[in-house]
Design a protein around this motif. Sequence first.
Motif, PDB file in Angstrom:
ATOM      1  N   PHE A   6       0.838  -1.195   0.000  1.00  0.00           N
ATOM      2  CA  PHE A   6       0.000   0.000   0.000  1.00  0.00           C
ATOM      3  C   PHE A   6       0.879   1.254   0.000  1.00  0.00           C
ATOM      4  N   ILE A   7       1.869   1.285   0.885  1.00  0.00           N
ATOM      5  CA  ILE A   7       2.771   2.440   0.998  1.00  0.00           C
ATOM      6  C   ILE A   7       3.590   2.614  -0.278  1.00  0.00           C
ATOM      7  N   SER A  11       3.226   5.836  -2.681  1.00  0.00           N
ATOM      8  CA  SER A  11       4.432   6.631  -2.926  1.00  0.00           C
ATOM      9  C   SER A  11       4.733   6.744  -4.415  1.00  0.00           C
ATOM     10  N   ALA A  12       4.598   5.651  -5.124  1.00  0.00           N
ATOM     11  CA  ALA A  12       4.855   5.665  -6.570  1.00  0.00           C
ATOM     12  C   ALA A  12       3.848   6.564  -7.286  1.00  0.00           C
ATOM     13  N   ILE A  13       2.590   6.476  -6.899  1.00  0.00           N
ATOM     14  CA  ILE A  13       1.554   7.317  -7.508  1.00  0.00           C
ATOM     15  C   ILE A  13       1.836   8.787  -7.208  1.00  0.00           C
ATOM     16  N   ALA A  14       2.199   9.099  -5.965  1.00  0.00           N
ATOM     17  CA  ALA A  14       2.523  10.480  -5.596  1.00  0.00           C
ATOM     18  C   ALA A  14       3.685  11.004  -6.434  1.00  0.00           C
ATOM     19  N   ALA A  15       4.716  10.207  -6.564  1.00  0.00           N
ATOM     20  CA  ALA A  15       5.895  10.627  -7.327  1.00  0.00           C
ATOM     21  C   ALA A  15       5.563  10.845  -8.800  1.00  0.00           C
ATOM     22  N   ILE A  16       4.835   9.923  -9.392  1.00  0.00           N
ATOM     23  CA  ILE A  16       4.484  10.039 -10.812  1.00  0.00           C
ATOM     24  C   ILE A  16       3.592  11.260 -11.040  1.00  0.00           C
ATOM     25  N   TYR A  17       2.620  11.459 -10.156  1.00  0.00           N
ATOM     26  CA  TYR A  17       1.728  12.615 -10.281  1.00  0.00           C
ATOM     27  C   TYR A  17       2.539  13.913 -10.216  1.00  0.00           C
ATOM     28  N   PRO A  48      -7.039   1.578  -3.201  1.00  0.00           N
ATOM     29  CA  PRO A  48      -7.227   2.706  -2.287  1.00  0.00           C
ATOM     30  C   PRO A  48      -5.921   3.451  -2.006  1.00  0.00           C
ATOM     31  N   ALA A  49      -4.798   2.844  -2.316  1.00  0.00           N
ATOM     32  CA  ALA A  49      -3.506   3.513  -2.140  1.00  0.00           C
ATOM     33  C   ALA A  49      -3.401   4.761  -3.014  1.00  0.00           C
ATOM     34  N   ALA A  50      -4.209   4.808  -4.058  1.00  0.00           N
ATOM     35  CA  ALA A  50      -4.198   5.975  -4.937  1.00  0.00           C
ATOM     36  C   ALA A  50      -4.750   7.215  -4.245  1.00  0.00           C
ATOM     37  N   ILE A  51      -5.588   7.036  -3.234  1.00  0.00           N
ATOM     38  CA  ILE A  51      -6.185   8.188  -2.550  1.00  0.00           C
ATOM     39  C   ILE A  51      -5.093   9.031  -1.875  1.00  0.00           C
ATOM     40  N   GLY A  53      -1.933   8.716  -2.366  1.00  0.00           N
ATOM     41  CA  GLY A  53      -0.913   8.950  -3.389  1.00  0.00           C
ATOM     42  C   GLY A  53      -1.207  10.189  -4.214  1.00  0.00           C
ATOM     43  N   LEU A  54      -2.440  10.324  -4.685  1.00  0.00           N
ATOM     44  CA  LEU A  54      -2.817  11.501  -5.465  1.00  0.00           C
ATOM     45  C   LEU A  54      -2.776  12.766  -4.613  1.00  0.00           C
TER      46      LEU A  54
END
Length: 157
Positions: A6-7, A11-17, A48-51, A53-54
Motif C-alpha cells: 500500500f505504501i 508513494s509511486a503514484i505520488a511521485a508520478i503525479y 485505495p492507495a491511490a487516494i 498517493g494523489l
Amino acid sequence: MKKTLFIVQASAIAAIYAILTILFAPLSYGQIQVRISEALTILPFFTPAAIPGLFVGCIIANMFGGNGMIDIVFGSLASLIAAYLSYKASRKWIVPLPPVIINGIIIGFILNYLYQLPLLISMVWVAIGQLIACYGLGYPLLLTLEKYKDKIFVKKN
C-alpha cells in the motif's frame, strides 16, 4: 506485506503525479490548464492507495505551482476529495467524473480568489481541462490497466 505494498503504491503514484505535473508545468497551472497527471485520477478504481498517493502528489506539485498555501492546501484537498469519490464510484465511466466536478468548483474558486478571474468562467475552464485529462487520457488508461489489474494492484476491499 499488504501494508508495505500500500505504501509503495501510494508513494509511486505520488511521485508520478508530481513529476508529470511539474514536467508539463506550462499546461499544469493557471486558469486554462490540462494537468496530464490528472489522468492518474482513475487509479482509485484499482487501489485505495491511490487516494493518499494523489493527495501527496498534488501537494508536492502545488508547491511548485507558484500559487502559495491556498493552492497547496485547498487544491490538494480537492484532489483528496475527488480521489475518495472516484474510489467509491460504482461504475467505470463515473470514475473520472469526481475530479472534473470537484476540481472545476474548488480550483475555480481558488483562481477567482487569487487572480480575481471571473468565477464561473474559471470553473468552466478548469472543468474542461479536467475533462480532457480525466476522460481523454484517464479513461483510456483505466481501460488499459483493467486488463492487467490483478498483476499490478491490490484488490479493493
